[in-house]
Design a protein around this motif. Structure first.
Motif, PDB file in Angstrom:
ATOM      1  N   GLY A 223       0.806  -1.218   0.000  1.00 41.52           N
ATOM      2  CA  GLY A 223       0.000   0.000   0.000  1.00 41.52           C
ATOM      3  C   GLY A 223       0.837   1.265   0.000  1.00 41.52           C
ATOM      4  N   THR A 224       0.477   2.193   0.879  1.00 46.27           N
ATOM      5  CA  THR A 224       1.156   3.491   0.923  1.00 46.27           C
ATOM      6  C   THR A 224       2.504   3.405   1.623  1.00 46.27           C
ATOM      7  OG1 THR A 224       0.015   4.040   2.978  1.00 46.27           O
ATOM      8  CG2 THR A 224      -1.013   4.760   0.919  1.00 46.27           C
ATOM      9  N   SER A 225       2.684   2.425   2.484  1.00 55.19           N
ATOM     10  CA  SER A 225       3.950   2.262   3.193  1.00 55.19           C
ATOM     11  C   SER A 225       4.813   1.272   2.415  1.00 55.19           C
ATOM     12  CB  SER A 225       3.689   1.748   4.606  1.00 55.19           C
ATOM     13  OG  SER A 225       4.896   1.609   5.301  1.00 55.19           O
ATOM     14  N   GLN A 226       5.566   1.799   1.462  1.00 56.08           N
ATOM     15  CA  GLN A 226       6.333   0.930   0.566  1.00 56.08           C
ATOM     16  C   GLN A 226       7.641   1.599   0.169  1.00 56.08           C
ATOM     17  OE1 GLN A 226       3.945  -0.696  -2.569  1.00 56.08           O
ATOM     18  NE2 GLN A 226       5.664  -0.908  -3.926  1.00 56.08           N
ATOM     19  N   ARG A 227       8.694   0.793   0.044  1.00 62.13           N
ATOM     20  CA  ARG A 227       9.981   1.246  -0.460  1.00 62.13           C
ATOM     21  C   ARG A 227      10.442   0.261  -1.520  1.00 62.13           C
ATOM     22  NH1 ARG A 227       9.142   5.248   2.097  1.00 62.13           N
ATOM     23  NH2 ARG A 227      10.517   6.382   3.481  1.00 62.13           N
ATOM     24  N   SER A 228      11.183   0.754  -2.481  1.00 58.89           N
ATOM     25  CA  SER A 228      11.717  -0.088  -3.548  1.00 58.89           C
ATOM     26  C   SER A 228      13.229  -0.092  -3.479  1.00 58.89           C
ATOM     27  CB  SER A 228      11.281   0.435  -4.916  1.00 58.89           C
ATOM     28  OG  SER A 228       9.881   0.371  -5.036  1.00 58.89           O
ATOM     29  N   VAL A 229      13.806  -1.272  -3.697  1.00 62.13           N
ATOM     30  CA  VAL A 229      15.258  -1.420  -3.763  1.00 62.13           C
ATOM     31  C   VAL A 229      15.587  -1.844  -5.189  1.00 62.13           C
ATOM     32  CG1 VAL A 229      17.256  -2.639  -2.869  1.00 62.13           C
ATOM     33  CG2 VAL A 229      15.377  -2.069  -1.326  1.00 62.13           C
ATOM     34  N   ARG A 230      16.379  -1.024  -5.870  1.00 62.80           N
ATOM     35  CA  ARG A 230      16.788  -1.306  -7.246  1.00 62.80           C
ATOM     36  C   ARG A 230      18.177  -1.913  -7.218  1.00 62.80           C
ATOM     37  NH1 ARG A 230      14.624   1.791 -11.421  1.00 62.80           N
ATOM     38  NH2 ARG A 230      16.716   2.019 -12.256  1.00 62.80           N
ATOM     39  N   PHE A 231      18.371  -2.984  -7.993  1.00 66.55           N
ATOM     40  CA  PHE A 231      19.677  -3.640  -8.056  1.00 66.55           C
ATOM     41  C   PHE A 231      20.015  -3.883  -9.515  1.00 66.55           C
ATOM     42  CE2 PHE A 231      22.334  -7.561  -7.823  1.00 66.55           C
ATOM     43  CZ  PHE A 231      23.421  -6.988  -7.195  1.00 66.55           C
ATOM     44  N   ASP A 232      21.156  -3.321  -9.966  1.00 64.46           N
ATOM     45  CA  ASP A 232      21.539  -3.444 -11.383  1.00 64.46           C
ATOM     46  C   ASP A 232      22.604  -4.508 -11.606  1.00 64.46           C
ATOM     47  OD1 ASP A 232      23.867  -2.319 -10.390  1.00 64.46           O
ATOM     48  OD2 ASP A 232      23.703  -0.460 -11.512  1.00 64.46           O
ATOM     49  N   GLY A 233      22.910  -5.298 -10.586  1.00 58.83           N
ATOM     50  CA  GLY A 233      23.918  -6.332 -10.713  1.00 58.83           C
ATOM     51  C   GLY A 233      25.202  -5.975 -10.000  1.00 58.83           C
ATOM     52  N   ALA A 234      25.464  -4.676  -9.854  1.00 55.88           N
ATOM     53  CA  ALA A 234      26.679  -4.231  -9.180  1.00 55.88           C
ATOM     54  C   ALA A 234      26.376  -3.347  -7.985  1.00 55.88           C
ATOM     55  CB  ALA A 234      27.569  -3.458 -10.153  1.00 55.88           C
ATOM     56  N   ARG A 235      25.254  -2.644  -8.021  1.00 57.73           N
ATOM     57  CA  ARG A 235      24.944  -1.674  -6.979  1.00 57.73           C
ATOM     58  C   ARG A 235      23.452  -1.634  -6.722  1.00 57.73           C
ATOM     59  NH1 ARG A 235      23.594   3.663  -6.586  1.00 57.73           N
ATOM     60  NH2 ARG A 235      24.468   4.767  -4.830  1.00 57.73           N
ATOM     61  N   ALA A 236      23.099  -1.521  -5.428  1.00 59.58           N
ATOM     62  CA  ALA A 236      21.694  -1.404  -5.036  1.00 59.58           C
ATOM     63  C   ALA A 236      21.439   0.019  -4.536  1.00 59.58           C
ATOM     64  CB  ALA A 236      21.379  -2.414  -3.937  1.00 59.58           C
ATOM     65  N   SER A 237      20.215   0.486  -4.733  1.00 60.10           N
ATOM     66  CA  SER A 237      19.811   1.800  -4.236  1.00 60.10           C
ATOM     67  C   SER A 237      18.351   1.745  -3.813  1.00 60.10           C
ATOM     68  CB  SER A 237      20.023   2.880  -5.299  1.00 60.10           C
ATOM     69  OG  SER A 237      19.229   2.590  -6.432  1.00 60.10           O
ATOM     70  N   VAL A 238      17.974   2.607  -2.873  1.00 64.38           N
ATOM     71  CA  VAL A 238      16.611   2.652  -2.347  1.00 64.38           C
ATOM     72  C   VAL A 238      15.882   3.820  -2.955  1.00 64.38           C
ATOM     73  CG1 VAL A 238      15.216   2.926  -0.257  1.00 64.38           C
ATOM     74  CG2 VAL A 238      17.310   1.590  -0.165  1.00 64.38           C
ATOM     75  N   SER A 239      14.632   3.599  -3.330  1.00 58.56           N
ATOM     76  CA  SER A 239      13.783   4.691  -3.803  1.00 58.56           C
ATOM     77  C   SER A 239      12.415   4.537  -3.125  1.00 58.56           C
ATOM     78  CB  SER A 239      13.652   4.661  -5.331  1.00 58.56           C
ATOM     79  OG  SER A 239      13.120   3.426  -5.741  1.00 58.56           O
ATOM     80  N   PRO A 240      11.778   5.668  -2.844  1.00 58.30           N
ATOM     81  CA  PRO A 240      10.461   5.609  -2.154  1.00 58.30           C
ATOM     82  C   PRO A 240       9.361   5.072  -3.042  1.00 58.30           C
ATOM     83  CG  PRO A 240      11.116   7.897  -2.562  1.00 58.30           C
ATOM     84  CD  PRO A 240      12.218   7.024  -3.060  1.00 58.30           C
TER      85      PRO A 240
END
Length: 149
Positions: A132-149
């Motif tokens: 729902g509204t309380s969600q975070r996304s973690v992106r991983f491209d194979g070498a580096r991960a980053s957090v986005s809201p």
């Protein structure tokens, strides 16, 4: 002459009840002051922890020139290392209080971490924590991960 009561003849019921109330309140205060369970992490902290663990796994994969993977399911997630014949756990599985799914909504799966830092599919993997509204996304491209809201 009437018998007079001796002042130190004993204690009254009111005095006993007052002492019991004081003992009860003191026990309650001590119980509340003792440390309990560790406070649960928020969704932002959990996403940052997953990001850090993915980055660390990518570095370990690069340094050791070994394949690793993130394996997740309803019981949490964990990292595994390919020893040439089979996958072996690389530490304990992490229990999480939030739901973890990929971009397609699958609540179980794996993400391969290669020694060359290139994702298996050539695309960015998106992992979602929460609902729902309380969600975070973690992106991983194979070498580096980053957090986005």
């Amino acid at each position: 002459m009437a018998d007079r009561r001796i002042p130190d003849a004993g204690v009254t019921l009111i005095e006993i009840l007052a002492v019991l109330v004081i003992i009860g309140i003191s026990a309650g205060v001590v119980t509340l002051a003792l440390p309990g369970r560790a406070p649960s992490r928020g969704i932002a902290q959990e996403a940052e922890l997953l990001q850090s663990r993915l980055n660390l796994a990518a570095e370990r994969s690069l340094i050791a020139a070994r394949y690793m993977r993130l394996d997740w399911g309803s019981d949490g997630y964990g990292f595994e290392v390919w020893d040439g014949e089979r996958w072996e756990a690389a530490g304990d599985r992490k229990q999480i209080e939030f739901s973890l799914s990929d971009a397609n909504g699958s609540r179980a799966g794996e993400v391969l971490i290669t020694p060359d830092g290139i994702s298996e599919t050539g695309r960015v993997t998106l992992l979602r924590l929460g609902t729902g509204t309380s969600q975070r996304s973690v992106r991983f491209d194979g070498a580096r991960a980053s957090v986005s809201p």
